[in-house]
Scaffold this active site. Structure first.
Site, PDB file in Angstrom:
ATOM      1  N   THR A 198      -0.199   1.625   6.832  1.00 31.23           N
ATOM      2  CA  THR A 198      -0.053   0.485   5.928  1.00 31.23           C
ATOM      3  C   THR A 198       0.166  -0.769   6.767  1.00 31.23           C
ATOM      4  O   THR A 198       0.793  -0.706   7.818  1.00 31.23           O
ATOM      5  CB  THR A 198       1.135   0.674   4.963  1.00 31.23           C
ATOM      6  OG1 THR A 198       1.354  -0.545   4.237  1.00 31.23           O
ATOM      7  CG2 THR A 198       2.424   1.022   5.703  1.00 31.23           C
ATOM      8  N   GLY A 199      -0.357  -1.890   6.301  1.00 25.04           N
ATOM      9  CA  GLY A 199      -0.189  -3.126   7.046  1.00 25.04           C
ATOM     10  C   GLY A 199      -1.430  -3.975   6.998  1.00 25.04           C
ATOM     11  O   GLY A 199      -2.164  -3.965   6.001  1.00 25.04           O
ATOM     12  N   HIS A 200      -1.695  -4.713   8.061  1.00 25.34           N
ATOM     13  CA  HIS A 200      -2.868  -5.580   8.106  1.00 25.34           C
ATOM     14  C   HIS A 200      -4.119  -4.726   8.273  1.00 25.34           C
ATOM     15  O   HIS A 200      -4.385  -4.175   9.344  1.00 25.34           O
ATOM     16  CB  HIS A 200      -2.754  -6.584   9.251  1.00 25.34           C
ATOM     17  CG  HIS A 200      -3.845  -7.599   9.244  1.00 25.34           C
ATOM     18  ND1 HIS A 200      -4.889  -7.564  10.131  1.00 25.34           N
ATOM     19  CD2 HIS A 200      -4.066  -8.664   8.420  1.00 25.34           C
ATOM     20  CE1 HIS A 200      -5.715  -8.577   9.865  1.00 25.34           C
ATOM     21  NE2 HIS A 200      -5.239  -9.251   8.838  1.00 25.34           N
ATOM     22  N   GLY A 201      -4.885  -4.621   7.183  1.00 30.28           N
ATOM     23  CA  GLY A 201      -5.970  -3.664   7.126  1.00 30.28           C
ATOM     24  C   GLY A 201      -7.039  -3.835   8.173  1.00 30.28           C
ATOM     25  O   GLY A 201      -7.534  -2.853   8.748  1.00 30.28           O
ATOM     26  N   THR A 232       0.846  -1.185   0.000  1.00 27.87           N
ATOM     27  CA  THR A 232       0.000   0.000   0.000  1.00 27.87           C
ATOM     28  C   THR A 232       0.888   1.243   0.000  1.00 27.87           C
ATOM     29  O   THR A 232       1.998   1.212   0.526  1.00 27.87           O
ATOM     30  CB  THR A 232      -0.889  -0.024   1.262  1.00 27.87           C
ATOM     31  OG1 THR A 232      -1.819  -1.087   1.138  1.00 27.87           O
ATOM     32  CG2 THR A 232      -1.618   1.281   1.473  1.00 27.87           C
ATOM     33  N   VAL A 282     -13.489  -4.427   1.887  1.00 27.90           N
ATOM     34  CA  VAL A 282     -12.900  -3.107   2.077  1.00 27.90           C
ATOM     35  C   VAL A 282     -12.048  -3.153   3.333  1.00 27.90           C
ATOM     36  O   VAL A 282     -12.509  -3.597   4.382  1.00 27.90           O
ATOM     37  CB  VAL A 282     -13.980  -2.014   2.211  1.00 27.90           C
ATOM     38  CG1 VAL A 282     -13.329  -0.657   2.464  1.00 27.90           C
ATOM     39  CG2 VAL A 282     -14.855  -1.965   0.968  1.00 27.90           C
ATOM     40  N   GLY A 283     -10.806  -2.722   3.235  1.00 31.63           N
ATOM     41  CA  GLY A 283      -9.920  -2.706   4.384  1.00 31.63           C
ATOM     42  C   GLY A 283      -9.870  -1.339   5.030  1.00 31.63           C
ATOM     43  O   GLY A 283     -10.848  -0.575   5.018  1.00 31.63           O
TER      44      GLY A 283
END
Length: 325
Positions: free
Chosen positions: A237-240, A186, A215-216
Site C-alpha cells: 500500500t502506498g504510492h502506486g 488501500t 491503473v496503479g
C-alpha cells in the site's frame, strides 16, 4: 513436505503450522481522528479471516477474501464503498487475489458498480483462463457472473466527494493513502493455513483526481501483491506508481528466497523503493513458516494480525497492541 512436481502438498501432522492472517488498511499521513476508525476496521477484518482459518477445512483464499470484503464495506478505507474518485467524479476500483500453491491469480482494474472488487478478481481466477480483466470488460464479466449491481450513490461517500473538491481547488494532493489531507487507505491481506498454503489479496479505489483509466500497483502481479508457498506472501500500500516501478511485493518475496526474514526483507525493499523513486509505502509480509513482517516508511499504516488466539494491531511505528480473541 512438497513432492517433486510442486503441485501436491501432503498435510502430515508433523508438517502442520499455526494459521496466521495479517491485514493492512493503508499507509500514509492518516489524521488522528481517523485512527480509531482504521483500527476498528482492521481488527474486524482480521477476525473475519481468522475465523475461517481456524476451521480445519478453512480455505486460505476464503480467509483473505473475507477480510478484504469487511474493509471494502467500511467507509474508513479506500476500497469498495468509500473508494476515492476520478477527476470526473466517478469510481474505478482495482483488486488482485493470488494463491501460492500453483501461483494462480485473478485481477480487475477500472471496475465500477460492485461492492466487492476482490470477489470479481476471485471469479476471474476461478472461472476463466485469464489473470486480468479491465474496464468495461471487467464490468460485463461481473454482471454475467451474477455479481449484484450497486449504484454509484451507494459507493460514493461524502469524504470521497470532499477529497475531490479539495483536489480540484488545490487544497489536496492527487493521492489515496499519502498526502497531508489523506483520509483513505488501500486494503490488503495475506494468510497461511495449517498446511502451509498461502494467499494474498489487495483492493483499492486508486488515487483522488486520477485520470479515468489510470491503473496503479494494486492489480499488478508482483507489485500490489504476490505469494508463493515456497517462500511467502505480501501485500503493499502506498504510492502506486512507485510500488509498481520496483515490483515491490515480488522484490520482497525474492529477498526472502535469498534467505532474509519477512521483516528484514520488507524493510530493505521499502528502503530501496524510496531511494530509487522517492515514493513512500508500506507492506505486510508472511513467511511460509508463519513469521510476520510489517514495515512502512510513511507516517502511519493500520495493520492487524491474528495468530495463536491473539490479535496484534498497530498504526504508529513500533506499536503493537495485543488482545485475546
Amino acid at each position: 513436505m512438497l513432492v517433486s512436481n510442486w503441485k501436491i502438498r501432503i498435510p502430515l501432522k508433523t508438517d502442520m503450522i499455526e494459521p496466521v492472517i495479517l491485514v493492512h488498511g493503508g499507509a500514509g499521513d492518516i489524521p488522528e481522528w481517523r485512527v480509531p476508525l482504521k483500527m476498528h476496521g482492521v481488527r474486524k477484518a482480521v477476525k473475519a479471516g481468522y475465523e475461517i482459518l481456524s476451521n480445519t477445512e478453512g480455505c486460505v483464499l476464503d480467509a483473505v477474501e473475507a477480510a478484504i470484503k469487511v474493509m471494502e464495506d467500511d467507509e474508513a478505507f479506500n476500497a469498495g464503498k468509500g473508494s476515492v474518485l476520478t477527476i470526473k467524479g466517478t469510481i474505478e476500483m482495482d483488486a488482485i487475489i493470488m494463491e501460492g500453491e500453483n501461483l494462480k491469480t485473478g485481477a480487475v482494474a477500472g471496475l465500477s458498480n460492485v461492492a466487492h472488487p476482490v470477489t470479481v478478481a476471485r471469479l476471474v481466477m476461478d472461472t476463466t483462463p485469464h489473470i486480468f480483466l479491465a474496464g468495461p470488460g471487467a464490468n460485463d464479466f461481473a454482471m454475467e457472473k451474477g455479481v449484484p449491481f450497486v449504484p454509484d450513490d451507494e459507493l460514493i461517500t461524502d469524504f470521497a466527494r470532499q477529497a475531490l473538491e479539495d483536489f480540484i481547488h488545490g487544497k489536496g494532493e492527487a493521492t489515496s493513502e499519502l498526502g497531508k489531507e489523506s483520509k483513505y487507505g488501500t486494503v490488503g491481506a495475506v494468510a497461511i493455513d495449517r498446511y502451509g498454503h498461502m494467499a494474498c489479496a489487495t483492493s483499492t479505489g486508486g488515487m483522488t483526481g486520477k485520470l479515468p483509466g489510470r491503473v496503479g500497483d494494486t492489480p499488478l502481479v508482483g507489485a500490489g501483491g504476490y505469494c508463493d508457498d515456497a517462500s511467502g506472501a505480501c501485500s503493499a500500500t502506498g504510492h502506486g506508481e512507485s510500488i509498481a516501478r520496483v515490483c515491490l511485493c515480488h522484490h520482497i518475496i525474492g529477498l526472502m528466497q535469498s534467505g532474509l526474514g519477512p521483516k528484514q526483507a520488507t524493510e530493505l525493499a521499502l528502503t530501496n523503493m524510496h531511494e530509487r523513486t522517492g515514493g513512500t509505502a508500506g507492506a505486510i509480509t508472511l513467511s511460509n513458516n508463519g513469521q510476520v513482517g510489517i514495515h512502512f516508511n510513511s507516517k502511519r499504516m493500520a495493520w492487524a494480525y491474528a495468530q495463536n488466539g491473539e490479535i496484534h494491531s498497530g498504526i504508529n511505528p513500533d506499536e503493537d497492541e495485543i488482545e485475546s480473541i
